[in-house]
Design an enzyme around this catalytic site. Structure first.
Site, short mmCIF file in Angstrom:
data_model
loop_
_atom_site.label_atom_id
_atom_site.label_comp_id
_atom_site.label_asym_id
_atom_site.label_seq_id
_atom_site.Cartn_x
_atom_site.Cartn_y
_atom_site.Cartn_z
N TRP A 107 41.48 54.05 46.83
CA TRP A 107 42.54 53.80 47.82
C TRP A 107 43.60 54.89 47.76
CZ3 TRP A 107 41.07 51.20 51.65
CH2 TRP A 107 40.20 50.11 51.50
N ASP A 176 51.41 51.16 46.79
CA ASP A 176 50.43 50.33 47.49
C ASP A 176 50.13 49.15 46.57
OD1 ASP A 176 48.24 49.11 48.61
OD2 ASP A 176 47.02 50.93 48.79
N LYS A 200 44.47 40.14 50.53
CA LYS A 200 44.06 39.94 49.14
C LYS A 200 44.83 38.77 48.53
CE LYS A 200 41.82 43.90 49.76
NZ LYS A 200 42.49 45.16 49.84
C1 LIG Z 1 42.20 46.51 50.55
C2 LIG Z 1 43.09 47.62 50.18
C3 LIG Z 1 43.56 48.56 51.12
C4 LIG Z 1 43.11 48.56 52.56
O1 LIG Z 1 43.69 47.54 53.27
P1 LIG Z 1 43.45 47.40 54.84
O2 LIG Z 1 44.41 46.31 55.19
O3 LIG Z 1 42.01 47.03 55.04
O4 LIG Z 1 43.78 48.68 55.50
C5 LIG Z 1 44.43 49.54 50.69
N1 LIG Z 1 44.84 49.60 49.41
C6 LIG Z 1 44.40 48.73 48.48
C7 LIG Z 1 44.87 48.86 47.06
C8 LIG Z 1 43.52 47.71 48.84
O5 LIG Z 1 43.09 46.85 47.91
#
Ligand SMILES: *Cc1c(COP(=O)(O)O)cnc(C)c1O
Length: 364
Positions: A107, A176, A200
């Site tokens: 990511w 993030d 998540k």
């Molecule tokens: C799932 C995830 C993403 C991507 O998220 P989207 O909403 O599908 O764009 C980005 N960063 C992390 C750490 C993730 O677990």
């Protein structure tokens, strides 16, 4: 028929992930008639008094749970965490100044790719040398005082690593937190921006939570597309255009559930216990954890079975038949992964551990 009469699987999906059953049941009860409005929350104006109550409540709960001060704005945006990979550099990059990044996995790499289209990344540390199986130690990180900002991924959903302590950075720290937001206590004041896709830990897909320090709003060029400027969404309290109303409603319910559980103190203690029980079940011979101790995620528990892909496929197949779903590792790395976010009950972790013991006794 209520949802409780339906057989629910032990859901270890990495995302979209399990939601608390109580939340789903409350949404079900309120679905066709929300607050006696004679319609569902999906069918009403985003400017109605009922929906205003929902979005204000979701923000207030986020502020209480995470102890967010008035110096920060709380936004509910669209485009997923992935759009933030572009919006952040568009809004925060300063002319001639690069961005300090600690690269801890897939990511982060995607974020770097987007950042490089807009500005310049300066990778100050990376764990790619060992397949992203660890988080670089804080004393090895040299952040630059003249960077635009600094960037990390707090929990690496695919590699199964998690920052246990955050660095103090001379420039605003952007994190993030898609896969560990509200799973543990954090000090929001240590960050410039925190963002998280909802799917998540806090709700259904389609909403991204963004917490941004207000002074950073001044950086963006007013010529940026209106929808891509944070200030548009701050000025309009996430209601510049039609927001994902149902998703925001679900986030409010998830936050309500979290508050009733005792907030982040309580959920953090539960999460640490859940993860510990699972990691303790790895003997290092049959079940192997490739992640360095001290970097292991309490949210995404990654493991292998004797590095034997056939046995792993067999494990996933039998686990699914036994009512344990979502245990296949990410397609980019293989192996196995149990995602045990806030909504994954302790009973599911126990069920997984007994299945693992049974599988081991049959296949050793
Ligand atoms: C799932 C995830 C993403 C991507 O998220 P989207 O909403 O599908 O764009 C980005 N960063 C992390 C750490 C993730 O677990």
């Amino acid at each position: 028929m209520t949802i409780t009469s339906v057989k629910r699987t032990h859901n270890f999906s990495a995302g979209p992930a399990a939601l608390p059953l109580e939340v789903l049941e409350k949404a079900q009860r309120e679905l066709v008639d929300f607050q006696s409005a004679g319609m569902s929350v999906m069918e009403m104006s985003h400017r109605s008094k009922e929906f205003s109550g929902v979005i204000e409540s979701a923000e207030a709960r986020a502020r209480r749970l995470l102890n967010i001060s008035d110096e920060y704005a709380v936004l509910f945006l669209q485009g997923g965490a992935s759009l933030q990979f572009s919006m952040i550099p568009m809004n925060l990059c300063l002319p001639g100044k690069s961005v300090d990044v600690v690269n801890t996995g897939s990511w982060t790499k995607k974020a770097i790719k987007e950042l490089n289209k807009i500005g310049e990344s300066n990778i100050i540390a990376s764990s790619e040398d060992k397949n992203f199986s660890y988080i670089p130690s804080l004393d090895q990180l040299n952040f630059n005082a003249d960077a635009s900002y600094s960037y990390i991924t707090s929990n690496n959903t695919i590699a199964g690593t998690q920052w246990k302590e955050f660095p103090k950075t001379p420039t605003p720290l952007v994190a993030d937190m898609s896969s560990d937001i509200v799973s543990r206590k954090i000090n929001v004041n240590d960050f410039g921006i925190i963002f998280a896709g909802a799917q998540k830990n806090i709700g259904p897909s389609g909403v991204t939570l963004v917490i941004i320090r207000k002074d950073l709003l001044e950086r963006a060029d007013a010529a940026l597309p209106t929808m891509l400027q944070y200030r548009t969404h701050v000025d309009n309290k996430s209601l510049y255009n039609t927001p994902p109303t149902f998703g925001i409603y679900m986030i409010d319910l998830v936050f309500e559930w979290l508050e009733a559980k005792g907030g982040l103190d309580a959920i953090e203690a539960i999460n640490i216990q859940k993860a510990k029980r699972l990691y303790d079940a790895f003997d290092g011979e049959f079940y192997i954890c490739p992640v360095a101790e001290g970097s292991r995620s309490d949210m995404n528990v990654v493991f292998r079975i004797q590095n034997n892909e056939e046995l792993e496929a067999q494990f996933v197949k039998e686990a699914t038949a036994a009512g344990l779903s979502g245990l296949k590792g990410h397609r980019s790395v293989g192996g196995l992964r149990a995602s045990i976010y806030n909504a994954c009950p302790e009973e599911s972790v126990d069920a997984l551990i007994s299945f693992m013991k049974d599988f081991e006794s049959r296949n050793r």
